[in-house]
Each structure stands twice: as C-alpha cells, then as structure tokens.
Design a protein around this motif. Structure first.
Motif, PDB file in Angstrom:
ATOM      1  N   ILE A 240      -8.425  -5.993   1.941  1.00  0.00           N
ATOM      2  CA  ILE A 240      -8.479  -4.787   1.116  1.00  0.00           C
ATOM      3  C   ILE A 240      -9.811  -4.068   1.305  1.00  0.00           C
ATOM      4  O   ILE A 240      -9.865  -2.838   1.449  1.00  0.00           O
ATOM      5  CB  ILE A 240      -8.226  -5.154  -0.358  1.00  0.00           C
ATOM      6  CG1 ILE A 240      -6.760  -5.580  -0.536  1.00  0.00           C
ATOM      7  CG2 ILE A 240      -8.575  -3.986  -1.288  1.00  0.00           C
ATOM      8  CD1 ILE A 240      -6.436  -6.134  -1.907  1.00  0.00           C
ATOM      9  N   ARG A 241     -10.896  -4.814   1.330  1.00  0.00           N
ATOM     10  CA  ARG A 241     -12.217  -4.200   1.491  1.00  0.00           C
ATOM     11  C   ARG A 241     -12.380  -3.572   2.863  1.00  0.00           C
ATOM     12  O   ARG A 241     -12.943  -2.476   2.991  1.00  0.00           O
ATOM     13  CB  ARG A 241     -13.299  -5.244   1.245  1.00  0.00           C
ATOM     14  CG  ARG A 241     -13.503  -5.558  -0.233  1.00  0.00           C
ATOM     15  CD  ARG A 241     -14.551  -6.623  -0.437  1.00  0.00           C
ATOM     16  NE  ARG A 241     -14.900  -6.747  -1.853  1.00  0.00           N
ATOM     17  CZ  ARG A 241     -15.528  -7.792  -2.378  1.00  0.00           C
ATOM     18  NH1 ARG A 241     -15.869  -8.826  -1.593  1.00  0.00           N
ATOM     19  NH2 ARG A 241     -15.814  -7.830  -3.673  1.00  0.00           N
ATOM     20  N   ALA A 242     -11.875  -4.229   3.890  1.00  0.00           N
ATOM     21  CA  ALA A 242     -12.029  -3.705   5.246  1.00  0.00           C
ATOM     22  C   ALA A 242     -11.346  -2.354   5.418  1.00  0.00           C
ATOM     23  O   ALA A 242     -11.771  -1.531   6.227  1.00  0.00           O
ATOM     24  CB  ALA A 242     -11.486  -4.703   6.268  1.00  0.00           C
ATOM     25  N   ARG A 243     -10.294  -2.130   4.651  1.00  0.00           N
ATOM     26  CA  ARG A 243      -9.537  -0.870   4.732  1.00  0.00           C
ATOM     27  C   ARG A 243      -9.889   0.087   3.608  1.00  0.00           C
ATOM     28  O   ARG A 243      -9.279   1.154   3.496  1.00  0.00           O
ATOM     29  CB  ARG A 243      -8.027  -1.182   4.729  1.00  0.00           C
ATOM     30  CG  ARG A 243      -7.599  -1.840   6.035  1.00  0.00           C
ATOM     31  CD  ARG A 243      -6.392  -2.720   5.881  1.00  0.00           C
ATOM     32  NE  ARG A 243      -6.066  -3.356   7.162  1.00  0.00           N
ATOM     33  CZ  ARG A 243      -6.706  -4.436   7.623  1.00  0.00           C
ATOM     34  NH1 ARG A 243      -7.694  -4.969   6.920  1.00  0.00           N
ATOM     35  NH2 ARG A 243      -6.381  -4.948   8.798  1.00  0.00           N
ATOM     36  N   GLN A 244     -10.870  -0.293   2.814  1.00  0.00           N
ATOM     37  CA  GLN A 244     -11.359   0.534   1.704  1.00  0.00           C
ATOM     38  C   GLN A 244     -10.213   0.946   0.772  1.00  0.00           C
ATOM     39  O   GLN A 244     -10.131   2.093   0.330  1.00  0.00           O
ATOM     40  CB  GLN A 244     -12.113   1.760   2.238  1.00  0.00           C
ATOM     41  CG  GLN A 244     -13.344   1.398   3.049  1.00  0.00           C
ATOM     42  CD  GLN A 244     -14.112   2.612   3.537  1.00  0.00           C
ATOM     43  OE1 GLN A 244     -13.532   3.625   3.923  1.00  0.00           O
ATOM     44  NE2 GLN A 244     -15.433   2.524   3.497  1.00  0.00           N
ATOM     45  N   LEU A 245      -9.347  -0.016   0.482  1.00  0.00           N
ATOM     46  CA  LEU A 245      -8.228   0.239  -0.415  1.00  0.00           C
ATOM     47  C   LEU A 245      -8.674   0.093  -1.874  1.00  0.00           C
ATOM     48  O   LEU A 245      -9.685  -0.555  -2.171  1.00  0.00           O
ATOM     49  CB  LEU A 245      -7.076  -0.728  -0.122  1.00  0.00           C
ATOM     50  CG  LEU A 245      -6.536  -0.725   1.299  1.00  0.00           C
ATOM     51  CD1 LEU A 245      -5.386  -1.715   1.435  1.00  0.00           C
ATOM     52  CD2 LEU A 245      -6.091   0.669   1.712  1.00  0.00           C
ATOM     53  N   GLN A 246      -7.901   0.695  -2.753  1.00  0.00           N
ATOM     54  CA  GLN A 246      -8.179   0.638  -4.187  1.00  0.00           C
ATOM     55  C   GLN A 246      -7.077  -0.181  -4.854  1.00  0.00           C
ATOM     56  O   GLN A 246      -5.918   0.236  -4.887  1.00  0.00           O
ATOM     57  CB  GLN A 246      -8.236   2.051  -4.761  1.00  0.00           C
ATOM     58  CG  GLN A 246      -9.353   2.900  -4.165  1.00  0.00           C
ATOM     59  CD  GLN A 246      -9.275   4.353  -4.601  1.00  0.00           C
ATOM     60  OE1 GLN A 246      -8.295   4.780  -5.213  1.00  0.00           O
ATOM     61  NE2 GLN A 246     -10.306   5.109  -4.279  1.00  0.00           N
TER      62      GLN A 246
ATOM     63  N   LEU B 232     -12.171  -7.070  -7.317  1.00  0.00           N
ATOM     64  CA  LEU B 232     -11.655  -5.765  -6.908  1.00  0.00           C
ATOM     65  C   LEU B 232     -11.122  -4.908  -8.048  1.00  0.00           C
ATOM     66  O   LEU B 232     -10.775  -3.746  -7.821  1.00  0.00           O
ATOM     67  CB  LEU B 232     -10.536  -5.954  -5.872  1.00  0.00           C
ATOM     68  CG  LEU B 232     -10.908  -6.645  -4.565  1.00  0.00           C
ATOM     69  CD1 LEU B 232      -9.653  -6.859  -3.720  1.00  0.00           C
ATOM     70  CD2 LEU B 232     -11.932  -5.811  -3.791  1.00  0.00           C
TER      71      LEU B 232
ATOM     72  N   ARG C 106       0.831  -1.212   0.000  1.00  0.00           N
ATOM     73  CA  ARG C 106       0.000   0.000   0.000  1.00  0.00           C
ATOM     74  C   ARG C 106       0.858   1.252   0.000  1.00  0.00           C
ATOM     75  O   ARG C 106       1.904   1.327   0.660  1.00  0.00           O
ATOM     76  CB  ARG C 106      -0.891   0.011   1.243  1.00  0.00           C
ATOM     77  CG  ARG C 106      -1.744   1.265   1.364  1.00  0.00           C
ATOM     78  CD  ARG C 106      -2.517   1.325   2.661  1.00  0.00           C
ATOM     79  NE  ARG C 106      -3.261   2.571   2.777  1.00  0.00           N
ATOM     80  CZ  ARG C 106      -4.012   2.913   3.828  1.00  0.00           C
ATOM     81  NH1 ARG C 106      -4.102   2.079   4.855  1.00  0.00           N
ATOM     82  NH2 ARG C 106      -4.639   4.066   3.849  1.00  0.00           N
TER      83      ARG C 106
ATOM     84  N   SER D 206      -2.122   7.225   0.345  1.00  0.00           N
ATOM     85  CA  SER D 206      -3.377   7.125  -0.398  1.00  0.00           C
ATOM     86  C   SER D 206      -3.999   5.771  -0.102  1.00  0.00           C
ATOM     87  O   SER D 206      -3.477   4.999   0.702  1.00  0.00           O
ATOM     88  CB  SER D 206      -3.130   7.293  -1.908  1.00  0.00           C
ATOM     89  OG  SER D 206      -2.532   6.129  -2.458  1.00  0.00           O
ATOM     90  N   GLN D 207      -5.096   5.472  -0.769  1.00  0.00           N
ATOM     91  CA  GLN D 207      -5.752   4.166  -0.610  1.00  0.00           C
ATOM     92  C   GLN D 207      -5.301   3.163  -1.664  1.00  0.00           C
ATOM     93  O   GLN D 207      -5.799   2.040  -1.701  1.00  0.00           O
ATOM     94  CB  GLN D 207      -7.276   4.337  -0.693  1.00  0.00           C
ATOM     95  CG  GLN D 207      -7.873   5.179   0.438  1.00  0.00           C
ATOM     96  CD  GLN D 207      -7.586   4.599   1.801  1.00  0.00           C
ATOM     97  OE1 GLN D 207      -6.677   5.050   2.490  1.00  0.00           O
ATOM     98  NE2 GLN D 207      -8.344   3.586   2.179  1.00  0.00           N
TER      99      GLN D 207
END
Length: 297
Positions: free
Chosen positions: A67-73, A97, A32, A36-37
């Motif tokens: 990834i979803r739990a941390r709202q990452l892109q 994703l 990461r 940023s995300q």
C-alpha cells in the motif's frame, strides 16, 4: 435473514491483489478503486507460533509495504466474519495506515456465545464496540468511487458477510472453490440450512461476477486458485451445484461436519478475532494470556 434488493454496478471493475498465507491457506486482499488512490484490505492475517506463544506480522507487513509503495489511501479494513482458523492483523494495519475496521452486525451474537465459552468478565464488551463499523444486510459504502454492498450470508457463523465491490464479491468462508465445496456449519451459532440459503443468494448474482475466496485447500494437490465466478460455482460446485436440493445439502453438510476435527487455531483465533484482532487485557504481571477451555468445543 432480512434481504434488501440488490443493486449492482458491474461496470465498475475493482483492482484486486491477493496475498496468500501458506500456514493457514488464507487469502487476504487489497482492493483498489482504479480511478483513485482509495483501497480496502479484506481478511488480513497475523501469524502465531502456538508452541512458543509468539505472534508476528509478516503478512501484514507485506500488505502495508504494498500500500505504501503505491501511495494508496486505506479506507476500510474488512473482516468477512470471525475467523476460526487464523488471527486478524486488523489493528496492526490500522495503526500503520488508518482506515475503519468493519464486520457484520451479528458479531454481537458471536461475542455473546464465545464470551461465555471463554468465561470473559464484564470488561469484555459484547456490543461490537471493538469495531469501527458494524455492517447490516444491504448496507452500501464506498471505496473511493467504487460502490460496495454488504450482504448478510450466515450459516458458517452468524456474523458472516459477503462484500460486493464493483464486479467482485468477497464471500469469506461461505463458499470454497468448486472442487472444495462449502464451509462447515457446526461451530456454535452455525446452521447448515441457513448456509444453503445464503449460498443460493450468492448464486443468484450475475453469472459473470467474480467470487473471491478466503481459503483454498488445493484438493488433490491442484494449483492454487483464489477466485472463480458465479457461473462456475453453479455448474461445478461439488456441494451446491445446480440441482442440489436444500434437504440434500443439509444432510450432506451435517454428516460431513460430524467427521471434522476442530481447526488447529480455533481457540487463539476466536479470542482475538471477537475483539477485532486485539489481544485480551494483560494480566497483573503485564503478560497477555490466551485461554484453553477444556472439553467445551
């Protein structure tokens, strides 16, 4: 192996989370950009029960949930090479994703070699088009604001790439932990001398650079480890520490490889991974089959 000048930005420190697949001793990573995300996934794993002919996505689901739990892109799904010891979950993760699936441009060499071994028909493209991005040596790309650099490091396979992301390098199977040494170089298209030269390229990186492994086989039962540094590898690697010559390495590597059996999952892995993690086309009855060539490898 053409070599472009290496430009690094070690001031950038990537945030890295490892995921360990016990059955294949494989590490996958979520990398990461801390500002940023944006993130990338490196060397994902799809599980296979060869006795039952069943696939599962337990490890990939863990990565997706993280990834979803941390709202990452998710921007990139990177394969360091065509793995011979586990199946890639890249298409499954992409379906959930998004992101681009990338591998080294020499995937075409691997596809040509194993397309013949598995007697694939003309419907199997050998141009790397199953992947979204083919990396050449020296290619730069971004994960958010993180500077990333792809290095061609062949020898284990022709398509091996190491990826420098900020202050970290993901070296695939080119290097193991210092007490594990180096990868084998006897697969079709492998070359021990080329492997030594690739490793020397990595060992010319700054001493403090973090090196992240694709595997750890825990020699002598020691605690699991997934990263080291350039300095530690130069000091302690049992195969390529400072002072080991190219000829000494090649002699050792070729003699050692002659004693090794084939990886347990090499046949299913190669058929799937040379397709970017996709399964072969279903047969006329709607069932997907994997081939087992006899007396070829």
């Amino acid at each position: 192996m053409g070599q472009q000048p290496i430009q690094l930005n070690l001031a950038q420190r990537a945030e890295i989370t490892e995921f360990h697949d016990v059955d294949t001793s494989t590490f996958s990573y979520v990398v990461r950009d801390p500002h940023s995300q944006a993130c990338a996934v490196i060397d994902s794993v799809m599980e296979i029960d060869t006795a039952a002919g069943r696939l599962s996505q337990r490890g990939a689901d863990r990565i997706i949930a993280f990834i979803r739990a941390r709202q990452l892109q998710l921007q990139w799904i990177i394969e360091t090479h065509v793995h011979a010891d586990h199946l890639s979950a890249a298409p499954y993760i992409q379906q959930q994703l998004g992101g681009k699936i990338g591998i080294g441009a020499e995937i075409t060499t691997v596809q040509n070699t194993f397309g013949k071994i598995f007697n694939e028909g003309t419907e199997f493209a050998r141009d790397g088009s199953q992947f979204d991005q083919l990396f050449n040596d020296g290619d730069h790309y971004q994960i958010g604001g993180l500077d990333c650099l792809a290095l061609h490091t062949p020898g284990h396979t022709p398509a091996c790439m190491s990826h420098i992301i900020g202050d970290a390098a993901f070296v695939g199977d080119t290097l193991f932990m210092p007490d594990g040494g180096t990868a084998r170089a006897d697969f079709p298209g492998g070359d021990a001398r080329q492997l030594f030269q690739s490793i020397q390229r990595l060992l010319r990186l700054p001493d403090e650079m973090r090196l992240f492994m694709c595997h750890d086989y825990q020699p002598d039962g020691r605690e699991l480890r997934y990263h080291t540094t350039v300095a530690e590898q130069k000091r302690s690697n049992i195969h390529v520490r400072a002072g080991v010559s190219e000829d000494e390495f090649v002699s050792m590597r070729e003699a050692r490889d002659a004693t090794l059996g084939m990886p347990r999952l090499i046949l299913p892995s190669l058929q799937v991974n040379m397709r970017a993690g996709h399964l072969p086309r279903a047969d006329s009855n709607g069932t997907v089959y994997l081939k087992m060539p006899i007396n070829v490898l």
